[in-house]
Design an enzyme around this catalytic site. Sequence first.
Site, mmCIF file in Angstrom:
data_model
loop_
_atom_site.group_PDB
_atom_site.id
_atom_site.type_symbol
_atom_site.label_atom_id
_atom_site.label_comp_id
_atom_site.label_asym_id
_atom_site.label_seq_id
_atom_site.Cartn_x
_atom_site.Cartn_y
_atom_site.Cartn_z
ATOM 1 N N THR A 44 -20.542 -50.593 91.832
ATOM 2 C CA THR A 44 -19.593 -51.703 91.799
ATOM 3 C C THR A 44 -19.852 -52.458 90.507
ATOM 4 O O THR A 44 -20.946 -52.986 90.297
ATOM 5 C CB THR A 44 -19.791 -52.639 93.012
ATOM 6 O OG1 THR A 44 -19.573 -51.890 94.209
ATOM 7 C CG2 THR A 44 -18.813 -53.797 92.956
ATOM 8 N N SER A 45 -18.867 -52.486 89.622
ATOM 9 C CA SER A 45 -19.066 -53.052 88.284
ATOM 10 C C SER A 45 -19.379 -54.542 88.358
ATOM 11 O O SER A 45 -19.102 -55.216 89.358
ATOM 12 C CB SER A 45 -17.825 -52.834 87.439
ATOM 13 O OG SER A 45 -17.560 -51.466 87.257
ATOM 14 N N ALA A 46 -19.973 -55.049 87.281
ATOM 15 C CA ALA A 46 -20.235 -56.478 87.191
ATOM 16 C C ALA A 46 -18.936 -57.254 87.352
ATOM 17 O O ALA A 46 -17.875 -56.849 86.876
ATOM 18 C CB ALA A 46 -20.881 -56.798 85.849
ATOM 19 N N ARG A 69 -16.629 -59.391 98.352
ATOM 20 C CA ARG A 69 -17.367 -58.404 97.555
ATOM 21 C C ARG A 69 -18.572 -57.854 98.319
ATOM 22 O O ARG A 69 -18.899 -56.660 98.212
ATOM 23 C CB ARG A 69 -17.810 -59.056 96.237
ATOM 24 C CG ARG A 69 -18.606 -58.147 95.287
ATOM 25 C CD ARG A 69 -18.941 -58.917 94.009
ATOM 26 N NE ARG A 69 -19.891 -58.225 93.154
ATOM 27 C CZ ARG A 69 -19.565 -57.439 92.120
ATOM 28 N NH1 ARG A 69 -18.299 -57.250 91.831
ATOM 29 N NH2 ARG A 69 -20.497 -56.868 91.382
#
Length: 430
Positions: free
Chosen positions: A76-78, A42
């Site tokens: 960038t989403s949780a 990530r």
Amino acid sequence: MNTLRRDDASAAEFRDALVDQLLTNGMITSPVVERAFRTVPRHLFVAEGTPLEATYTLDQSVPIKRDPGGVVISSTSAAYIQARMIEQAELGPGMSVLEIGSGGYNAALLAEVVGEGGRVVSVDIDPEVTDRARELLEATGYGSRVTVVLADAGNPLPGLHEPFDAILVTVGAWDLAPAWLEHLSEGGRIVVPLRMNGITRVIGFRRQGDHLLSTSAEVAGFVPMQGGGAHDERVFLLPDRNGHHVKLRFDDGAPAEMNLLDGVLATDRTEVWSGVTIKHGVSFADLHLWFAAFLPGFCKLAVDEGTDMAAERKTWFPFGVVRGDSFAYLAVRPVPEGGGVEFGARAYGPHGEAAATAMVEQIRAWDRRARHLEPAFAYWPTGSQRPEFGEDTAVLTKTHGLVTISWPPAADAVTGQGAPHNPTTAHTPA
């Protein structure tokens, strides 16, 4: 700090700790999704220099791009909602998936889940976003496994002739574009953060004939969609005597005569209490959804620092209702014996008590008919065969169809913590 654009042991340690949290909290439930989250780095998809602690947190998104005013328009989403959405899509090896809203990381996760025999296409309207996604996917070894397309996904995508097993929409949507259904296979799943009168739920839908039925729903927020699928709120400013403002934000159905609220904050405040209570730490997110479904004049509120409402911020929530020359907003007060709060409404305006009572009546209806029950959602495209909808179903009109929110008949099933009784009313200085 993460300053190297490579994977290393310290990053892997943070990544594994995050996945352990996701598993413990039930946000990851399948081995194939667990493996994807343990594999994809990530930190190589966020801005260089982003601390690993921020990158691998459970519930925080990481901004990618902001507009000139500083508002995040790509992120960038949780991690938790990325995991839940992939699980909601029920993906597996060999399947095909269309991602609407690019960033790179989520597409890499999808590529891991569907495997070498699967197909991942990621679409975004912003060339800066797609260029960045391509570069990062190539750098991390996913360039040949994800096709990134620059396009407005509200329109049919050229060259994509085979339908997809699943579609993941990673931006907030006010409606479902007909093009999405054109690209979805019979029995396919679409997972979409759907905005319903200002309240968003990430809904997993399964295609059933000419309509969609929900299989799951999660609470989360997303940056709004751009392009043809964009839908702007209407915002009205109410000035107080010191020049500060209360902002009323309407997603749909703004009253026609908002000028009736001129000077409303100079009136005495009214309170009406419901008798419905809730313990500390218990979510009541579905009450907000009930308001959005069944409370005409529903809106969301924001306030400037310096307003009277800002001073009492800990005892109210940003959900309100407008009734003619008055408006009310959701509030709580401590239960005398401790351990919880009682729901009520505070209001301003000549008919503030009526506005507050309208909100309180819906608090009681939620407590009586919907509390502790999971609502079901459906999407009925224009032209679909629609059944008769009962009193426990809210119908929201969209551009390309209808959204329905249904609660099962619940009068005998719900055992709420607070039984309805006659409201109590108090007047306090504004």
